[in-house]
Design an enzyme around this catalytic site. Structure first.
Site, mmCIF file in Angstrom:
data_model
loop_
_atom_site.group_PDB
_atom_site.id
_atom_site.type_symbol
_atom_site.label_atom_id
_atom_site.label_comp_id
_atom_site.label_asym_id
_atom_site.label_seq_id
_atom_site.Cartn_x
_atom_site.Cartn_y
_atom_site.Cartn_z
ATOM 1 N N HIS A 1 2.544 -11.344 -7.947
ATOM 2 C CA HIS A 1 1.354 -12.176 -8.156
ATOM 3 C C HIS A 1 1.652 -13.292 -9.155
ATOM 4 C CE1 HIS A 1 -0.886 -9.474 -5.676
ATOM 5 N NE2 HIS A 1 -0.759 -8.479 -6.524
ATOM 6 N N ASP B 1 0.737 -7.195 0.587
ATOM 7 C CA ASP B 1 0.009 -6.469 -0.448
ATOM 8 C C ASP B 1 -1.046 -5.525 0.130
ATOM 9 O OD1 ASP B 1 -1.036 -5.607 -2.828
ATOM 10 O OD2 ASP B 1 -1.665 -7.551 -3.559
#
Length: 453
Positions: free
Chosen positions: A272, A323
């Protein structure tokens, strides 16, 4: 094993160009020969229409999150409200149901052209926190699921010890924890010993986040990565609240804390890395730490837009992950990196398509401990992903702009053939396991029955 040959109408070859008439010879799991200028398929060769790419690498996955697709979209909230729904699913899974859900999720990835997955794994124990008789049975289930679906796997075993600075684990979080990093490391050592020598499996490690691993425990995880030369991944600065909590607890940012604890470096991937300071960017890039962008999840959870181009230009390689599996489509992840930059900057043209393809292929495989993958050359893993150029999305592609067509127009549905590690797992858009939609529906239904009052 006899040599198999595949004739590619077009193939994406180094240093980054589409070449017509390419014959790829494969023996066992490896490409043995590549011949160019072959005008038509020779006898016995399998014809691969469209553009054939190296295998895609999904560098960040939580397989069980696939059960959440569509059911969290009515809520008005943030990552933190979404997380409660995720915990509810996490509480339903046992080794058998986890195997079924992961196998179906990984098969969906194979249909999308993914040949290797980085599974960020923290569902270690029973829902009440007690270890199973085999403390790694959930990890073994993930490895079995990947094999049956036709993927290589980097099982990134996550250390997860607290619910925040000084906050003990509670509820379903109890199944994530091992008590301390020493006991976590002992369990991971046992897991790695079980799978040592298996070429399609890499046992890596992870710091779940600086919220979940106290500062004095992070060096233990970093030491396991160094001693065994395996990948180390960590969620980093996904939300602003995470940064604030870290500053309050330690007087520094999550990136600085990881650097202080010896957890940054070329084997490390920061996942991220959305909310970074200039100093954070310099630390990540200066240490050679990779950054995994997960744009479809970051937008789904309203996390924000990370500084991908700035990180890359500073020296951090970029990889891609799906994810939480709001969608499973590495082409969408790739183009979202560029399109997000356009929204943030009000300017076009930050990422050449070839760089985004590299992020989705070779860079991702490297970050997962499979450096001999993600490129079509002799000696590389035999991963061939063929994308249609005659669908409603890709028809009319300009021969000089095929990378742009694939990255900015194609979807996972345009993948029609996947050879993964020499195994032909997808043919004419169909997986060897059969109806993947039915497999997903059945596995997800089980999680909903278990979570019903």
């Amino acid at each position: 094993m006899r040599e198999l040959t595949y004739w590619c109408e077009l193939a994406w070859l180094p240093p980054g160009r589409a070449v017509a008439g390419v014959l790829v010879a494969v023996r066992d799991t490896v490409i043995t020969r590549i011949d160019t200028g072959v005008p038509s398929p020779p006898p016995g060769a399998v014809r691969l229409a469209g553009l054939t790419l190296p295998g895609l690498a999904n560098a960040h996955s939580h397989a069980f999150h696939r059960a959440l697709r569509g059911v969290t979209q009515r809520e008005r909230g943030t990552f933190w409200t979404w997380r409660e729904r995720m915990y509810a699913v996490a509480g339903t899974l046992d080794p058998d149901s986890y195997l079924a859900l992961a196998r179906a999720t990984f098969a969906e990835m194979a249909l999308a052209g993914i040949t290797c997955v980085g599974e960020f794994h923290y569902l270690h124990h029973a829902p009440d926190g007690r270890p199973y008789d085999d403390p790694n049975v959930m990890g073994h289930a993930l490895i079995q699921a990947a094999r049956e679906a036709g993927l290589r796997i980097a099982l990134l075993d996550a250390c997860y010890l607290t619910g925040g600075a000084g906050v003990p684990l509670s509820g379903v979080q109890l199944r994530f924890g091992d008590g301390d990093a020493g006991r976590w490391a002992a369990r991971v050592e046992e897991l790695a010993a079980r799978h040592r020598g298996e070429r399609d499996v890499e046992i890596g490690v992870a710091v779940h986040s600086v919220r979940a691993v106290p500062a004095d425990q992070i060096p233990v995880v970093a030491d396991v990565s160094r001693r065994h030369a395996v990948p180390l991944h960590a969620h980093v600065s996904e939300q602003r609240a995470e940064n604030t909590a870290c500053e309050e607890a330690y007087g520094m940012s999550p990136v600085r804390l990881l650097e202080t604890c010896g957890a940054l470096g070329p084997r490390t991937t920061a996942v991220h890395a959305t909310h970074l300071s200039e100093a954070d960017i310099a630390l990540l890039a200066g240490s050679g730490t990779r950054v995994c962008m997960c744009p479809t999840t970051e937008r789904d959870l309203a996390d924000g837009i990370g500084p991908a181009r700035t990180l890359f230009d500073a020296g951090s390689p970029i990889t891609l992950g799906s994810d939480s599996h709001a969608v499973v489509d590495l082409f969408e992840e790739a183009r979202a990196v560029e399109l997000n930059e356009r929204l943030a900057s009000e300017r076009r043209g930050h990422w050449p398509a070839a760089e985004l393809l590299h992020a989705a292929t070779a860079a991702g495989h490297d970050s997962l401990g499979f450096p001999g993958a993600g490129v079509l050359v002799p000696g590389a893993w035999a991963d061939l992903v063929s994308v249609r150029l005659d669908s409603a999305r890709t028809a009319g592609a300009d021969p000089g702009h095929l990378a742009e067509t694939v990255v900015f127009a194609a979807t996972a549905a345009d993948v029609h053939s996947v050879v993964s590690g020499g195994r032909h797992v997808v043919s004419d858009g169909r997986h060897v396991l059969g109806d993947v939609g039915a497999l997903l529906a059945e596995a997800i239904a089980t999680t909903r029955q278990e979570s019903a009052p």
